[in-house]
Design an enzyme around this catalytic site. Structure first.
Site, PDB file in Angstrom:
ATOM      1  N   SER B 106      66.685  15.650  55.447  1.00 50.31           N
ATOM      2  CA  SER B 106      67.805  16.455  55.945  1.00 50.31           C
ATOM      3  C   SER B 106      68.183  16.037  57.360  1.00 50.31           C
ATOM      4  O   SER B 106      69.205  16.480  57.883  1.00 50.31           O
ATOM      5  CB  SER B 106      67.449  17.941  55.921  1.00 50.31           C
ATOM      6  OG  SER B 106      66.374  18.197  56.797  1.00 50.31           O
ATOM      7  N   HIS B 127      70.480  14.445  49.764  1.00 48.36           N
ATOM      8  CA  HIS B 127      70.071  15.658  50.475  1.00 48.36           C
ATOM      9  C   HIS B 127      70.374  16.881  49.624  1.00 48.36           C
ATOM     10  O   HIS B 127      71.512  17.358  49.587  1.00 48.36           O
ATOM     11  CB  HIS B 127      70.774  15.723  51.837  1.00 48.36           C
ATOM     12  CG  HIS B 127      70.399  16.925  52.641  1.00 48.36           C
ATOM     13  ND1 HIS B 127      71.233  17.479  53.579  1.00 48.36           N
ATOM     14  CD2 HIS B 127      69.288  17.700  52.632  1.00 48.36           C
ATOM     15  CE1 HIS B 127      70.644  18.536  54.116  1.00 48.36           C
ATOM     16  NE2 HIS B 127      69.466  18.686  53.564  1.00 48.36           N
ATOM     17  N   GLU B 139      74.278  16.238  49.298  1.00 47.25           N
ATOM     18  CA  GLU B 139      74.898  15.215  50.132  1.00 47.25           C
ATOM     19  C   GLU B 139      74.364  13.850  49.696  1.00 47.25           C
ATOM     20  O   GLU B 139      73.159  13.615  49.776  1.00 47.25           O
ATOM     21  CB  GLU B 139      74.583  15.449  51.621  1.00 47.25           C
ATOM     22  CG  GLU B 139      75.265  16.691  52.193  1.00 47.25           C
ATOM     23  CD  GLU B 139      74.949  16.952  53.669  1.00 47.25           C
ATOM     24  OE1 GLU B 139      75.777  17.572  54.345  1.00 47.25           O
ATOM     25  OE2 GLU B 139      73.868  16.531  54.138  1.00 47.25           O
ATOM     26  N   ASN B 177      74.705  20.098  58.243  1.00 44.77           N
ATOM     27  CA  ASN B 177      73.904  20.490  59.403  1.00 44.77           C
ATOM     28  C   ASN B 177      74.625  20.214  60.708  1.00 44.77           C
ATOM     29  O   ASN B 177      74.418  20.903  61.702  1.00 44.77           O
ATOM     30  CB  ASN B 177      72.555  19.767  59.397  1.00 44.77           C
ATOM     31  CG  ASN B 177      71.529  20.542  58.589  1.00 44.77           C
ATOM     32  OD1 ASN B 177      71.678  21.746  58.374  1.00 44.77           O
ATOM     33  ND2 ASN B 177      70.509  19.852  58.127  1.00 44.77           N
TER      34      ASN B 177
END
Lengths: 240, 271
Positions: B106, B127, B139, B177
């Protein structure tokens, strides 16, 4: 019953706020139609400072000194805007974004609003409209518009760096973090000019490069790609 | 996390080998999975037989070279670059060069992990979001050397598995993120400047349509996890001020007020 409100501004925000006030049986007038029986002045003008200042000064010269003036504090502090007027103690900053959708209205108190009675009279206006009033500190963008504009800014940086497509950025933020709307489609709805105004207001007042608007956002505003209202923003819209 | 991904694949009908450090760790993880599947079967989502079939498709291995016949390997080891690089160097040596090597990182650089192999074109990031069986987003992260056709094929495969994949170029924090950073950091700045309280900030953002405000959300995620993500993205962008973490965030971690899991975070959860 003084039920006229002077509404200052342009664009989609003007119409949204006008509809909202009309639903509450206010007679909404423009500065040109100003009469003596005025309940409040609501100014949703965000970006163009000269226009905002000029109009507010003009309107103030024709209304009694006790009429509350609510001014969009997305781009400037309420304290600075209040300093333009002869009776700054009746000025309150507010956020016009999502005004009809949100049960809450964010209000910021300028330094000059130092009379408790006058201030409480100002807040009463929104309480009578059934809004939960959140009085927050006086910086550009208040709380929600500030956080939203920074989310949009980061999404715009990621887009211009080629990290992902606009559609994928919006999809990922809705699925990955449960956002109610993707940041780019949300910017199109609110208007990229509003977003850039909030960011540049924060950048100017804070002097922190963390608020620097993404060059992509600036250029889209230069080009008139403001979002849904202009038919083109991060996405294209059919204009009727 | 690894077993959650194994569940996604086993439910879709694949035979899955799970590389674990020891039988104890594997058995504990599979017991947890079995309980979850039985509970879902009892709710009528599928039959108990199907739950058994899913479990039977997941087999443990305890040496990486037992993975040599795999077509796709998804690594979900601890988030430390040196450990991941070591794993990828070994996988590169034992697998066929046609096999796809994916990392479920991540926060680490996919490009850097790929550089530990002799065949970086077949390395990419996948991800998954936690819990992998329930969260549709994946992702698909393309490192600097990742073959774009291979990434396209993996993207299509994720769709077949019922996931909603997005293609992302390898960069700090990838997409979610990174773009979510201001939701947390700006909220800290607002309270740090004394402009609003935590409760007020959460109330205002809920009124604007967010399911949770930033502070209640951090209590759920874990304030330490959120702080680590902030620091990682900040360092990844060579300290760009947009990503500057906040001292109040660090102070929460230093106090041990990490959110719901410690009974105390931005709000109090002690009974």
């Amino acid at each position: 019953m003084r039920n006229s409100v002077v509404l200052i501004g342009r664009g989609p925000l003007f119409w949204e706020v006008k509809d909202f006030l009309t639903d509450y049986h206010f007679r909404v007038v423009t500065p040109d139609e100003l009469s003596s029986e005025i309940r409040a002045v609501i100014d949703v003008e965000t970006g163009v400072d000269e226009v905002k200042k000029h109009t507010l000064v003009q309107v103030e010269s024709r209304i009694p000194s006790g009429v509350p003036v609510f001014t969009s504090a997305l781009h400037r502090t309420a304290t600075e805007i209040a300093s333009w007027l002869k009776h700054p103690e009746r000025v309150a900053g507010f956020s016009p974004l999502l005004l009809s959708e949100m049960t809450t209205v964010e209000i910021s108190r300028p330094f000059q609003a130092d009379d408790e009675n006058v201030w409480n009279q100002c807040l009463l206006f929104w309480k009578e409209l059934g809004k939960q009033v959140e009085v927050v500190g006086d910086e550009p963008g208040l709380v929600f518009p500030r956080i939203l504009s920074l989310l949009v800014n980061e999404a715009a940086f990621a887009l211009s760096e080629g990290i992902a497509s606009a559609e994928d950025i919006d999809l990922a933020m809705k699925l990955g973090t449960n956002f109610p709307s993707g940041p780019l489609e949300w910017a199109d709805e609110i208007g990229l000019d509003q977003i850039v105004a909030i960011l540049s207001g924060l950048h100017r007042e804070m002097g922190d490069d963390g608020y620097r608007p993404a060059p992509l956002l600036r250029k889209m505003v230069y080009a008139g790609y403001l979002g849904q209202a202009s038919g083109r923003g991060f996405y294209r819209y059919d204009r009727k | 996390m690894g077993l959650g991904i194994a569940e996604v694949l086993a439910v879709a009908g694949y035979q899955v080998q799970v590389a674990e450090l020891s039988p104890e760790i594997f058995e504990r993880a599979v017991d947890g999975l079995r309980k979850r599947l039985v509970r879902q079967a009892e709710k009528g989502r599928f039959t108990l037989e199907f739950a058994d079939t899913v479990i039977s498709r997941i087999q443990p291995v305890y040496q990486l070279d037992e993975l040599k016949t795999a077509d796709v390997i998804i690594e979900a080891a601890v988030e430390r670059l040196e450990i991941k690089k070591d794993i990828f160097a070994k996988l590169d040596a034992v697998t066929s060069p046609d096999a796809v090597l994916a990392t479920n990182t991540s926060s680490l650089s996919v490009t850097s992990i790929a550089a530990a192999t002799k065949h970086p074109r077949r390395v990419l990031g996948l991800h998954f979001f936690n819990p992998a069986p329930r969260m549709p987003l994946v992702e698909v992260v393309l490192g600097a050397e990742t073959d774009s056709e291979l990434a396209e094929a993996v993207f299509g495969w994720m769709k077949q598995l019922g996931k909603k994949p997005v293609k992302v170029a390898d960069s700090p924090g990838f997409l979610v993120n990174r773009v979510a950073r201001p939701f947390h950091l700006e909220a800290y700045r607002i309270i740090g400047e004394g402009l609003a309280s935590k409760e007020q900030t959460d109330r205002i953002l809920r009124a604007a349509g967010f399911k949770m405000g930033p502070f209640e959300l951090q209590d759920l995620i874990g304030i330490d996890i959120n702080f680590a993500a902030s620091v990682s993205v900040y360092e990844g962008f060579f300290q760009d001020p947009r990503f500057r973490p906040h001292r109040l965030q660090q102070a929460m971690v230093e106090r041990g007020a990490l959110g719901r899991k410690t009974g105390k975070g931005h709000y109090n959860y002690e009974k």
